[in-house]
Design an enzyme around this catalytic site. Structure first.
Site, PDB file in Angstrom:
ATOM      1  N   CYS A 122     -99.650  62.650   9.324  1.00  0.00           N
ATOM      2  CA  CYS A 122     -99.964  63.870   9.699  1.00  0.00           C
ATOM      3  C   CYS A 122     -98.785  64.881  10.238  1.00  0.00           C
ATOM      4  CB  CYS A 122    -101.086  64.118  10.846  1.00  0.00           C
ATOM      5  SG  CYS A 122    -102.206  62.309  10.891  1.00  0.00           S
ATOM      6  N   ARG A 151     -97.383  49.873  10.890  1.00  0.00           N
ATOM      7  CA  ARG A 151     -97.697  49.430  12.428  1.00  0.00           C
ATOM      8  C   ARG A 151     -97.558  48.167  12.689  1.00  0.00           C
ATOM      9  NH1 ARG A 151    -103.201  53.182  12.633  1.00  0.00           N
ATOM     10  NH2 ARG A 151    -102.359  54.814  11.743  1.00  0.00           N
TER      11      ARG A 151
HETATM   12 ZN   LIG Z   1    -104.119  63.211   9.569  1.00  0.00          ZN
END
Ligand SMILES: [Zn+2]
Length: 430
Positions: A122, A151
């Site tokens: 994002c 992650r």
């Molecule tokens: Zn997103």
């Protein structure tokens, strides 16, 4: 502290049903089937939680991703591409650094700068939008991008494809005016999420994921904005007359979500697609458009992940289908099985004709010097949807004997008829 879990059942039948489900689930474990069907592998040298995809597994990923892309393309999405790393300032601006800094893989460059492996796409995408000043007439801008994210999960938490350290997310982002949100969310829901999950026979349930008013410190932005955004999602769900439940505290830290849960063939529920309304990232990155009066207007951002992580979605799909993927998705769609060496030349001719006529059919020829019984058993174990058995009779009649992976004998047919049958099936995504 020691925890002991217990389950209680009203009747003996219920208990038996549950035990059967557990037994079936163990048989369908995606780690076991993934190995049997040669889809993915883990290597000690590469590390735990870092799946490696074989040619067959990669085929599955490409086909699934392309299916989502085809649905997106129809409603005006464009593809974008981004790097896997970024300066940490990007996440400091987005707020991810504060929230997730323990989960982010960090890199120090030789010049001493701190970089991060991206845990999501994002923030990068906001910078593609921010490249120019947009007129309201050019909105929405819709960016689609399946890209691997990273992650730093704890080793003990890792499990097969369900929990990994590297996973490919299919999160797309729409940059639009607030007044366009309902239309955009509705299109993602009706034209992508519903058809995608329907084609695998998943039932969908909806959770409206809201912020927790008791813990405002967990979220970015002002309360009024949250309530406004949540109301848009609630209205959308009400208009569609679907059943939904509200999950307080289930929102993302930047906005409320529509979370879809899929019920699989064993009756288990999985959280899958998610559509999120984000009024905070555009604020933090100062994203605007120019309105009708020539004034700068704050825009909003919609996040839409259909499979979520392709890796995790595949773990669900493998267990849902027990590895028997629909024909359009099967890594090998047709196995050609000559009964004896005498039919090998005819089998090669059949294979060539199938490839020429169909273009993209994935066909395998098993011309080993093995009994046809063994060849059929192995093709069925590999869940190849169709087997073409070629003996003397078939060769003479210039036909093929068709058998399904479930062991159903469809009899002799000409190659043209067989192709028509499977082309229809592939087109309908059966
Ligand atoms: Zn997103």
């Amino acid at each position: 502290m020691q925890r002991i879990y217990g389950l209680a059942f009203e009747t003996k039948e219920e208990l038996e049903k549950y035990l059967k489900m557990i037994e079936e689930a163990a048989k369908r474990d995606h780690k076991v089937i993934g190995q049997k069907l040669d889809l993915f592998v883990f290597s000690d040298l590469v590390g735990t939680g870092l799946p490696l995809w074989t040619p067959k597994g990669t085929m599955l990923r490409i086909l699934l991703d392309d299916y989502v892309w085809q649905l997106r393309k129809k409603i005006g999405y464009e593809r974008v591409e981004i790097p896997h790393i970024t300066k940490k300032e990007l996440y400091q601006t987005s707020g991810h650094w504060d929230k997730f800094k323990d989960d982010i893989f960090r890199i120090t460059t030789r010049e001493g700068h701190e970089f991060a492996m991206k845990p999501m796409s994002c923030p990068h995408h906001t910078q593609i939008y921010a490249r120019k000043l947009w007129s309201y007439r050019e909105l929405p801008q819709r960016y689609s991008n399946s890209t691997t994210c990273y992650r730093d999960e704890q080793t003990g938490e890792l499990s097969g494809l369900s929990r990994v350290r590297a996973f490919t997310q299919d999160d797309a982002h729409v940059f639009c005016r607030f007044g366009q949100v309902k239309q955009e969310l509705g299109a993602i829901w009706d034209k992508i999420v519903v058809p995608f999950y329907k084609s695998f026979g998943f039932e969908l349930k909806l959770r409206l994921s809201l912020h927790d008013p008791a813990h405002p410190e967990k979220y970015l932005g002002e309360k009024d904005k949250w309530l406004e955004a949540e109301e848009v999602l609630r209205q959308l769900a009400k208009e569609r007359k679907v059943e939904f439940f509200e999950g307080v505290g289930e929102a993302a830290f930047y906005g409320p979500k529509l979370d879809f849960m899929a019920t699989d063939s064993l009756g288990r529920e999985w959280q899958v697609a998610t559509i999120q309304l984000d009024m905070n990232q555009p604020e933090r990155f100062d994203l605007t458009c120019v309105d009708e009066k020539g004034q700068k207007e704050r825009i909003v951002m919609v996040h839409a992940a259909i499979m979520g992580s392709i890796d995790r979605f595949l773990s669900i799909l493998i267990e849902h289908t027990a590895g028997a993927f629909p024909l359009w998705l099967s890594p090998v769609q047709v196995s050609i099985l000559p009964i004896s060496k005498k039919q090998n030349a005819y089998a090669k001719k059949v294979m060539k004709e199938l490839l020429v006529a169909s273009g993209e059919l994935r066909v395998e020829l098993d011309d080993r010097d093995e009994s046809v019984g063994k060849k059929i058993r192995e093709a069925s174990m590999q869940k190849v949807p169709y087997q073409l058995i070629l003996g003397e009779k078939e060769q003479k009649a210039k036909k093929v004997a068709v058998r399904t992976r479930e062991g159903k004998d469809l009899g002799q047919m000409g190659l043209k008829k067989f192709l028509e049958k499977i082309s229809l099936e592939i087109e309908k995504k059966k």
